[in-house]
Design a protein around this motif. Structure first.
Motif, mmCIF file in Angstrom:
data_model
loop_
_atom_site.group_PDB
_atom_site.id
_atom_site.type_symbol
_atom_site.label_atom_id
_atom_site.label_comp_id
_atom_site.label_asym_id
_atom_site.label_seq_id
_atom_site.Cartn_x
_atom_site.Cartn_y
_atom_site.Cartn_z
ATOM 1 N N GLY A 104 53.081 -5.263 -34.401
ATOM 2 C CA GLY A 104 52.167 -6.139 -33.648
ATOM 3 C C GLY A 104 50.785 -5.543 -33.519
ATOM 4 N N SER A 105 50.161 -5.241 -34.673
ATOM 5 C CA SER A 105 48.912 -4.465 -34.611
ATOM 6 C C SER A 105 47.732 -5.171 -35.269
ATOM 7 C CB SER A 105 49.131 -3.076 -35.210
ATOM 8 O OG SER A 105 49.792 -3.151 -36.446
ATOM 9 N N TYR A 152 60.144 -10.835 -19.365
ATOM 10 C CA TYR A 152 59.222 -9.736 -19.686
ATOM 11 C C TYR A 152 59.619 -8.470 -18.926
ATOM 12 C CZ TYR A 152 54.647 -7.547 -20.624
ATOM 13 O OH TYR A 152 53.638 -6.698 -21.028
ATOM 14 N N GLY A 190 48.929 -0.747 -17.325
ATOM 15 C CA GLY A 190 48.657 -1.825 -16.380
ATOM 16 C C GLY A 190 47.906 -2.909 -17.130
ATOM 17 N N LEU A 207 43.537 -11.249 -25.612
ATOM 18 C CA LEU A 207 44.430 -12.155 -24.889
ATOM 19 C C LEU A 207 44.013 -12.292 -23.415
ATOM 20 C CD1 LEU A 207 47.385 -13.271 -25.896
ATOM 21 C CD2 LEU A 207 48.191 -11.682 -24.164
ATOM 22 N N VAL A 208 43.692 -11.167 -22.805
ATOM 23 C CA VAL A 208 43.305 -11.139 -21.390
ATOM 24 C C VAL A 208 41.888 -11.682 -21.236
ATOM 25 C CG1 VAL A 208 42.839 -9.576 -19.448
ATOM 26 C CG2 VAL A 208 44.891 -9.251 -20.839
ATOM 27 N N SER A 213 45.955 -7.186 -33.461
ATOM 28 C CA SER A 213 45.008 -7.403 -32.361
ATOM 29 C C SER A 213 45.335 -6.474 -31.202
ATOM 30 C CB SER A 213 45.020 -8.874 -31.893
ATOM 31 O OG SER A 213 46.041 -9.097 -30.947
ATOM 32 N N ASP A 256 58.279 -10.411 -39.175
ATOM 33 C CA ASP A 256 58.426 -11.098 -37.889
ATOM 34 C C ASP A 256 59.372 -10.294 -36.998
ATOM 35 O OD1 ASP A 256 59.036 -12.756 -35.777
ATOM 36 O OD2 ASP A 256 59.189 -14.565 -37.015
ATOM 37 N N MET A 257 58.821 -9.747 -35.931
ATOM 38 C CA MET A 257 59.596 -8.865 -35.052
ATOM 39 C C MET A 257 60.635 -9.614 -34.206
ATOM 40 S SD MET A 257 58.764 -5.754 -35.730
ATOM 41 C CE MET A 257 58.570 -6.282 -37.427
ATOM 42 N N THR A 286 42.440 -6.852 -23.454
ATOM 43 C CA THR A 286 42.643 -7.246 -24.857
ATOM 44 C C THR A 286 42.068 -8.655 -25.029
ATOM 45 O OG1 THR A 286 44.788 -8.233 -24.351
ATOM 46 C CG2 THR A 286 44.789 -5.913 -24.989
ATOM 47 N N ILE A 314 61.526 -9.965 -29.353
ATOM 48 C CA ILE A 314 60.282 -9.344 -29.832
ATOM 49 C C ILE A 314 59.947 -8.094 -29.012
ATOM 50 C CG2 ILE A 314 57.779 -9.694 -30.092
ATOM 51 C CD1 ILE A 314 58.473 -12.725 -30.587
ATOM 52 N N ILE A 374 46.184 -4.042 -28.163
ATOM 53 C CA ILE A 374 46.591 -2.651 -27.978
ATOM 54 C C ILE A 374 47.104 -2.047 -29.292
ATOM 55 C CG2 ILE A 374 48.293 -1.181 -26.807
ATOM 56 C CD1 ILE A 374 48.100 -3.144 -24.404
ATOM 57 N N GLY A 375 47.870 -2.817 -30.048
ATOM 58 C CA GLY A 375 48.428 -2.310 -31.307
ATOM 59 C C GLY A 375 47.328 -1.892 -32.268
ATOM 60 N N ALA A 382 55.721 -0.053 -23.302
ATOM 61 C CA ALA A 382 56.384 -0.812 -22.228
ATOM 62 C C ALA A 382 55.290 -1.484 -21.411
ATOM 63 C CB ALA A 382 57.259 0.117 -21.390
ATOM 64 N N SER A 383 55.254 -1.230 -20.109
ATOM 65 C CA SER A 383 54.289 -1.889 -19.224
ATOM 66 C C SER A 383 54.515 -1.345 -17.823
ATOM 67 C CB SER A 383 54.564 -3.405 -19.242
ATOM 68 O OG SER A 383 53.895 -4.056 -18.191
ATOM 69 N N GLY A 440 54.614 -7.698 -28.722
ATOM 70 C CA GLY A 440 55.111 -8.265 -27.467
ATOM 71 C C GLY A 440 54.486 -9.608 -27.167
HETATM 72 P P1 NAD Z 1 48.140 -9.178 -28.085
HETATM 73 O O1 NAD Z 1 48.615 -10.589 -28.000
HETATM 74 O O2 NAD Z 1 46.697 -8.915 -28.369
HETATM 75 O O3 NAD Z 1 49.008 -8.357 -29.134
HETATM 76 C C1 NAD Z 1 50.358 -8.648 -29.396
HETATM 77 C C2 NAD Z 1 50.608 -8.303 -30.827
HETATM 78 O O4 NAD Z 1 51.990 -8.607 -31.129
HETATM 79 C C3 NAD Z 1 49.744 -9.140 -31.778
HETATM 80 O O5 NAD Z 1 49.319 -8.313 -32.849
HETATM 81 C C4 NAD Z 1 50.709 -10.207 -32.264
HETATM 82 O O6 NAD Z 1 50.374 -10.686 -33.535
HETATM 83 C C5 NAD Z 1 52.001 -9.401 -32.296
HETATM 84 N N1 NAD Z 1 53.192 -10.225 -32.326
HETATM 85 C C6 NAD Z 1 53.536 -11.244 -31.490
HETATM 86 N N2 NAD Z 1 54.706 -11.778 -31.902
HETATM 87 C C7 NAD Z 1 55.092 -11.094 -33.008
HETATM 88 C C8 NAD Z 1 56.185 -11.205 -33.900
HETATM 89 N N3 NAD Z 1 57.131 -12.143 -33.747
HETATM 90 N N4 NAD Z 1 56.256 -10.336 -34.939
HETATM 91 C C9 NAD Z 1 55.293 -9.395 -35.123
HETATM 92 N N5 NAD Z 1 54.218 -9.258 -34.334
HETATM 93 C C10 NAD Z 1 54.142 -10.102 -33.282
HETATM 94 O O7 NAD Z 1 48.577 -8.504 -26.703
HETATM 95 P P2 NAD Z 1 48.396 -7.017 -26.170
HETATM 96 O O8 NAD Z 1 47.887 -7.183 -24.817
HETATM 97 O O9 NAD Z 1 47.673 -6.164 -27.144
HETATM 98 O O10 NAD Z 1 49.936 -6.549 -26.079
HETATM 99 C C11 NAD Z 1 50.494 -5.533 -26.899
HETATM 100 C C12 NAD Z 1 51.675 -4.893 -26.170
HETATM 101 O O11 NAD Z 1 51.200 -4.281 -24.964
HETATM 102 C C13 NAD Z 1 52.767 -5.865 -25.763
HETATM 103 O O12 NAD Z 1 54.040 -5.271 -25.922
HETATM 104 C C14 NAD Z 1 52.465 -6.103 -24.296
HETATM 105 O O13 NAD Z 1 53.622 -6.466 -23.577
HETATM 106 C C15 NAD Z 1 51.980 -4.728 -23.885
HETATM 107 N N6 NAD Z 1 51.175 -4.715 -22.656
HETATM 108 C C16 NAD Z 1 49.982 -5.381 -22.572
HETATM 109 C C17 NAD Z 1 49.255 -5.329 -21.385
HETATM 110 C C18 NAD Z 1 47.899 -6.012 -21.216
HETATM 111 O O14 NAD Z 1 47.381 -6.091 -20.087
HETATM 112 N N7 NAD Z 1 47.256 -6.503 -22.253
HETATM 113 C C19 NAD Z 1 49.760 -4.622 -20.291
HETATM 114 C C20 NAD Z 1 50.988 -3.964 -20.419
HETATM 115 C C21 NAD Z 1 51.682 -4.015 -21.607
#
Ligand code: NAD
Length: 257
Positions: free
Chosen positions: A12-13, A152, A183, A189-190, A15, A64-65, A187, A110, A17-18, A138-139, A89
């Motif tokens: 999931g990289s 979640y 926390g 998304l946010v 966009s 596809d995860m 991103t 996922i 955090i990944g 995790a989170s 995630g």
């Molecule tokens: P994001 O939506 O920007 O990134 C999610 C990534 O997962 C994307 O690259 C997306 O394409 C990928 N993805 C989604 N479904 C998929 C699938 N079926 N197969 C493969 N890839 C898939 O969100 P983010 O905020 O960067 O979240 C990344 C991780 O960090 C997640 O596990 C999320 O739970 C965790 N997280 C995020 C936050 C936050 O505030 N943004 C806080 C705590 C934890």
């Protein structure tokens, strides 16, 4: 800190955090494999950009995860895996008694089950190399709960448990497994939620961020993807060789409350 010669796979990289973690691992010298479930030109361009910027090998592999076979194929196709970052995630917010079963199943698949599949295939490679790092994203919701996020919170508590078990099964083998618990992270998304929240509460951007979005984050500041990437790089360093089976919070004090 040099990760030259190491290959990192980050699920999931394309966009958020990944991508941030992939960039920091590449900055530290690792070759990286990016992943998501799409196969667009821009996905591959992200890998090309990382390769050009940091002088490492970077590839994008579609998988596809939510599908066990795809999770396993991602690692097999990459061919080598020294560093595995389980990051993919999704989220859905809804009371338990109305929570759609298909959303529950997708979140568990996922956010949790994918890490079981990737870890299962990566571990023999790491044992053969006598070195490995597994970093599970995790989170704060892996340590504490919020209403309406049942799937979640369950998945994130699950991945903390999986991290501990993986650590015990690999202890003394040059392999570590830990969970990072972010926390609120800024991103895309946010970021996209900010305009609607501003309208809903009739507040300016800064007020919405501090009073609504970061209400539970005592620092009242977002964590950044670069800080998450830096934490992952640290967990891959020699200094972290005895850190295993634990969680590292990057949450501005959320879980200290
Ligand atoms: P994001 O939506 O920007 O990134 C999610 C990534 O997962 C994307 O690259 C997306 O394409 C990928 N993805 C989604 N479904 C998929 C699938 N079926 N197969 C493969 N890839 C898939 O969100 P983010 O905020 O960067 O979240 C990344 C991780 O960090 C997640 O596990 C999320 O739970 C965790 N997280 C995020 C936050 C936050 O505030 N943004 C806080 C705590 C934890």
């Amino acid at each position: 800190m040099s990760l030259n010669g190491k290959t990192a796979i980050i699920t999931g990289s394309n966009s958020g955090i990944g991508l941030g973690i992939a960039r920091e691992l590449a900055r530290a010298g690792a070759d990286v494999v990016l992943n998501s479930f799409t196969d667009r030109d821009e996905d591959h361009a992200l890998a090309r950009d990382i390769a050009a910027e940091f002088g490492v090998t970077a590839r994008y592999i579609k998988a596809d995860m939510s599908k066990g076979d795809d999770c396993r194929a991602l690692i097999t196709q990459a061919g080598t895996c020294d560093i595995l970052v389980n990051n993919a995630g999704i989220q859905h917010v809804c009371p338990i008694d109305e929570f759609p079963t298909e959303k529950w199943d997708a979140i568990i698949a996922i956010n949790l089950t994918s890490a079981f599949h990737t870890t299962a295939i990566a571990l023999p490679m790491m044992r053969k190399a006598g070195w490995g790092r597994i970093v599970n994203i995790a989170s704060a919701h892996g340590l504490t709960a919020s209403p309406y996020k049942s799937a979640y919170v369950a998945a994130k508590h699950g991945i903390v448990g999986l991290s501990k078990t993986t650590a015990l099964e690999t202890a003394g083998q040059g392999i570590t497994c830990n969970a990072i618990c972010p926390g609120y992270v800024l991103t895309p998304l946010v970021e996209a939620q900010i305009p609607d929240t501003m309208k809903k509460y009739d507040m300016g951007r800064d007020e919405v961020i501090k009073k609504v979005m970061l209400e539970r984050q005592p620092s009242r500041e977002f964590a950044t993807v670069e800080q998450l990437g830096g934490t992952a790089v640290f967990l891959c360093s020699d200094a972290a060789a005895q850190i295993t089976g634990t969680t590292i919070s990057v949450d501005g004090g959320w879980t200290a409350l």
